[in-house]
Design a protein around this motif. Structure first.
Motif, PDB file in Angstrom:
ATOM      1  N   UNK A   5       2.409 -18.365   1.572  1.00 13.55           N
ATOM      2  CA  UNK A   5       3.272 -19.719   0.940  1.00 13.55           C
ATOM      3  C   UNK A   5       4.046 -19.566   0.034  1.00 13.55           C
ATOM      4  N   UNK A   6       3.824 -19.538  -1.130  1.00 13.38           N
ATOM      5  CA  UNK A   6       4.029 -19.446  -2.332  1.00 13.38           C
ATOM      6  C   UNK A   6       5.297 -18.334  -2.962  1.00 13.38           C
ATOM      7  N   UNK A   7       4.926 -17.076  -2.570  1.00 16.86           N
ATOM      8  CA  UNK A   7       7.004 -16.553  -1.484  1.00 16.86           C
ATOM      9  C   UNK A   7       7.784 -17.130  -0.798  1.00 16.86           C
ATOM     10  N   UNK A   8       7.202 -18.216   0.253  1.00 19.21           N
ATOM     11  CA  UNK A   8       8.018 -18.729   1.024  1.00 19.21           C
ATOM     12  C   UNK A   8       9.064 -20.171   0.138  1.00 19.21           C
ATOM     13  N   UNK A   9       8.275 -20.605  -0.898  1.00 19.63           N
ATOM     14  CA  UNK A   9       8.717 -21.231  -1.683  1.00 19.63           C
ATOM     15  C   UNK A   9       9.885 -21.622  -2.478  1.00 19.63           C
ATOM     16  N   UNK A  10       9.281 -19.894  -3.046  1.00 21.19           N
ATOM     17  CA  UNK A  10      10.201 -19.666  -4.258  1.00 21.19           C
ATOM     18  C   UNK A  10      11.305 -19.325  -3.781  1.00 21.19           C
ATOM     19  N   UNK A  30      -6.914 -18.331  10.455  1.00 21.47           N
ATOM     20  CA  UNK A  30      -8.064 -17.034  11.190  1.00 21.47           C
ATOM     21  C   UNK A  30      -6.538 -15.901  11.398  1.00 21.47           C
ATOM     22  N   UNK A  31      -5.502 -16.809  11.979  1.00 29.12           N
ATOM     23  CA  UNK A  31      -4.474 -15.597  13.229  1.00 29.12           C
ATOM     24  C   UNK A  31      -3.558 -15.431  12.584  1.00 29.12           C
ATOM     25  N   UNK A  32      -3.829 -14.805  11.216  1.00 23.71           N
ATOM     26  CA  UNK A  32      -2.633 -14.872  10.879  1.00 23.71           C
ATOM     27  C   UNK A  32      -1.570 -15.810  10.125  1.00 23.71           C
ATOM     28  N   UNK A  63      14.064 -11.426   2.690  1.00 18.22           N
ATOM     29  CA  UNK A  63      13.753 -11.122   1.990  1.00 18.22           C
ATOM     30  C   UNK A  63      11.802 -10.322   2.316  1.00 18.22           C
ATOM     31  N   UNK A  64      11.644 -10.288   3.297  1.00 18.59           N
ATOM     32  CA  UNK A  64      10.858  -9.798   3.900  1.00 18.59           C
ATOM     33  C   UNK A  64       9.390 -10.753   4.259  1.00 18.59           C
ATOM     34  N   UNK A  65       9.640 -11.896   4.554  1.00 16.01           N
ATOM     35  CA  UNK A  65       8.834 -12.361   4.743  1.00 16.01           C
ATOM     36  C   UNK A  65       9.217 -13.236   5.980  1.00 16.01           C
ATOM     37  N   UNK A  66       9.278 -12.045   7.274  1.00 16.79           N
ATOM     38  CA  UNK A  66       9.431 -12.364   8.919  1.00 16.79           C
ATOM     39  C   UNK A  66       8.312 -12.171   9.135  1.00 16.79           C
ATOM     40  N   UNK A  67       8.224 -11.629  10.583  1.00 25.04           N
ATOM     41  CA  UNK A  67       7.242 -12.168  11.567  1.00 25.04           C
ATOM     42  C   UNK A  67       5.851 -11.314  11.618  1.00 25.04           C
ATOM     43  N   UNK A  68       6.262 -10.399  10.935  1.00 25.72           N
ATOM     44  CA  UNK A  68       5.013  -9.359  10.579  1.00 25.72           C
ATOM     45  C   UNK A  68       4.273 -10.000   9.799  1.00 25.72           C
ATOM     46  N   UNK A  69       4.831 -10.969   8.144  1.00 24.22           N
ATOM     47  CA  UNK A  69       4.075 -11.573   7.499  1.00 24.22           C
ATOM     48  C   UNK A  69       3.588 -12.793   7.535  1.00 24.22           C
TER      49      UNK A  69
END
Length: 89
Positions: A5-10, A30-32, A63-69
């Motif tokens: 969440x911090x990364x998304x905000x930044x 608990x599921x991602x 930014x590397x925050x796709x569905x794997x994250x």
């Protein structure tokens, strides 16, 4: 707030500047990572809602925050005027 969440905000603060408001709340159960993102920027002026969401998703993916994250994300992408009206209501 979680690290994701911090990364998304930044990432949003950087890529949609200038922003009036950015908030990313971690609602994971608990599921991602399950996030609720609210962003107010005039970058979204005259941009249809679906295109706003696609812009946000594209920036997050780059930014590397796709569905794997991120398992799920709710996006509220407003112009600054829209944000101020919602705050006044």
């Amino acid at each position: 707030m979680s690290e994701v969440a911090d990364q998304v905000k930044q990432v949003c603060e950087t890529n949609f500047a200038p922003v009036e408001f950015v908030e990313c709340i971690d609602e994971s159960d608990g599921c991602g990572a399950k996030l609720r993102l609210t962003i107010a920027s005039d970058v979204f002026d005259k941009v249809p809602l679906i295109q706003r969401h696609r812009k946000v998703q594209k920036i997050l993916n780059e930014a590397g925050l796709g569905m794997d994250q991120i398992h799920a994300i709710t996006i509220k992408a407003w112009t600054i005027e829209q944000y101020r009206k919602k705050q006044a209501a």
